[in-house]
Design an enzyme around this catalytic site. Structure first.
Site, short mmCIF file in Angstrom:
data_model
loop_
_atom_site.label_atom_id
_atom_site.label_comp_id
_atom_site.label_asym_id
_atom_site.label_seq_id
_atom_site.Cartn_x
_atom_site.Cartn_y
_atom_site.Cartn_z
N SER A 115 34.71 32.55 41.97
CA SER A 115 35.33 32.30 40.73
C SER A 115 34.49 31.45 39.58
O SER A 115 33.21 32.03 39.75
CB SER A 115 36.54 31.49 40.86
OG SER A 115 37.16 31.18 39.82
N ASP A 156 42.11 42.07 39.78
CA ASP A 156 41.78 40.79 39.09
C ASP A 156 41.63 41.04 37.69
O ASP A 156 40.95 41.75 37.00
CB ASP A 156 40.49 40.13 39.73
CG ASP A 156 40.17 38.70 39.15
OD1 ASP A 156 40.69 38.54 38.13
OD2 ASP A 156 39.28 38.33 39.92
N HIS A 183 42.99 37.74 41.00
CA HIS A 183 41.69 36.77 41.10
C HIS A 183 41.72 35.92 42.31
O HIS A 183 40.84 35.55 42.97
CB HIS A 183 41.56 35.97 39.74
CG HIS A 183 40.56 34.93 39.79
ND1 HIS A 183 39.05 35.53 39.60
CD2 HIS A 183 40.14 33.74 39.66
CE1 HIS A 183 38.26 34.56 39.70
NE2 HIS A 183 38.94 33.41 40.02
N ASP A 184 42.99 35.49 42.86
CA ASP A 184 43.02 34.51 43.91
C ASP A 184 42.99 35.07 44.97
O ASP A 184 43.06 34.33 46.36
CB ASP A 184 44.44 33.74 43.74
CG ASP A 184 44.40 32.32 43.19
OD1 ASP A 184 42.95 31.87 42.68
OD2 ASP A 184 45.23 31.75 42.85
#
Length: 400
Positions: free
Chosen positions: A149, A346, A379-380
């Site tokens: 990230s 994402d 994204h996570d």
């Protein structure tokens, strides 16, 4: 103003004064970090992990702190990042509230918290502070630098500004620049915090605390950290039971609303709002395309002095940021091997940005691989979808 520091945290004192990229200096600043495994006699087996916006340095349980960490499934003996083989260091970002010096820390020059007197924070500052930890540990070259990230940005800045610091690199859901959508979301998050009357220009305390603003900022973030596919699969249009639903006619009605509310409430009192603002903005400013053109960026005397001490290829430049200039900035990085991984769902750091990282590093001579994973968790995904991310990381490290 509160700092949230895990047990077992180690500290490295940065050079004082520590110059910041956009001007200003820090005095008596420190970086928090933790370690796992044993450093080889020749110091050749070190891995550095640089993190996203909110994590602390406690990525996994260790002797100093047996509590599970935020990347527990990825780091440890026999795990993808195998601490039976590797000596692993994880640093907490400069500017955070989890051990490293940031806006919530006490300014030694005044005896009061920095608050908004903290100098402008850049990703490059975070990278330089992390590099100083590596050198202080006597590590001339990392076997691998891993960034996820925001940490993916930090890692790229570190590689560019400190040539030769790593033999290989894994970039997980990172990017070489902030895209307009991501900037827009983060600007709304910062606005939500600043519009909370309890923020009070950064002068809040535990009693008068911008909880509503932080809650809204976190909800916006969580929406972008996951994907529409996951929201649909987990919650659909399921409504709360009557006893769970709010009495307010415009209150919580759907399960997805309740999830966001609960997630936000668990976060707001465990991250300092001013630190959130500074770290968020540092991501918006980051752009490797700045390192391409020939004319240097005008900056403070401190910034220029620090830039002059670095190789020409690692100095920020002016110019319009385009896909070509981003690739050219990435091509300035010299690394033997690299892996860029992302989730196809994402929306915050789209998978095309990880593909761009691999393309740019390859143009610079790296043996660079890109993997887009079909994870529904957005994204996570790197924090939860270990069945997909674990093997990719493990396979790459086998050859390091």
């Amino acid at each position: 103003m509160t700092e949230f520091i895990p047990a077992g945290t180690l500290y490295h004192a940065l050079p004082s004064p520590f110059p910041m990229k956009r001007g200003g200096v820090l005095h008596q600043a420190r970086v928090a970090y933790e370690t796992w495994g044993t450093l080889a006699a020749d110091r050749s087996n070190a891995i550095l992990i640089v993190t996203g916006l909110s994590p602390n340095a406690h990525a996994a349980a260790n002797q100093a702190n047996p509590e599970p960490g935020w990347w527990e499934a990825m780091l440890g003996p026999g795990k993808p990042i195998d601490t039976a083989r590797w000596f692993v260091v994880c640093v907490n970002s400069l500017g955070s509230c989890k051990g490293s010096t940031g806006p919530a820390s006490v300014n030694p020059d005044t005896g009061a918290p920095y608050r908004l007197s903290f100098p402008d924070l850049s990703i490059e500052d975070v990278a330089d502070a992390a590099a100083d930890v590596v050198h202080a540990l006597g590590i001339a070259q990392l076997a691998c630098l891993i960034g996820n990230s925001m940490g993916g940005m930090t890692a790229l800045a570190l590689l560019l500004r400190h040539p030769g610091i790593a033999r290989s690199h894994i970039n997980i859901s990172g990017s070489a620049q902030a895209l307009p959508f991501s900037i827009a979301i983060r600007s709304l998050q910062r606005e939500a915090i600043r519009l909370d009357p309890h923020w009070n220009g950064g002068h809040y305390d535990d009693v008068r605390y911008p909880e509503s603003g932080m809650r809204m900022a976190r909800k916006l973030g969580v929406i972008t950290y996951r994907s529409a596919l996951e929201w649909d699969g987990r919650f659909g249009r399921v409504r709360l039971d009557s006893e769970q639903a709010a009495d307010d006619p415009f209150g919580l009605e759907f399960q997805v609303e309740s999830y966001l509310e609960g997630h936000a409430r668990r976060f707001v009192r465990f991250f300092d709002p001013n630190c959130y603002l500074y770290l968020s903005r540092s991501m918006d400013w980051f752009d490797l395309a700045e390192y391409v053109e020939e004319r240097p960026v005008a900056g403070s005397a401190i910034d220029n002095a620090r830039a002059d001490a670095r190789p020409a290829s690692a100095k920020p430049q002016t110019g319009v940021s385009t896909a070509d200039t981003v690739l050219a900035g990435l091509a300035r990085i010299r690394i033997a091997r690299a892996l860029a991984i992302g989730a196809n769902t994402d929306i915050l750091f789209p998978v095309q940005q990880q593909e761009q990282i691999a393309d740019g590093l390859r143009a610079g001579g790296a043996d660079a691989q890109f993997i887009g994973l079909d994870s529904p968790q957005g994204h996570d995904a790197f924090l939860v979808d270990f069945a997909r991310f674990g093997p990719a990381v493990s396979d790459f490290l086998q050859d390091c």
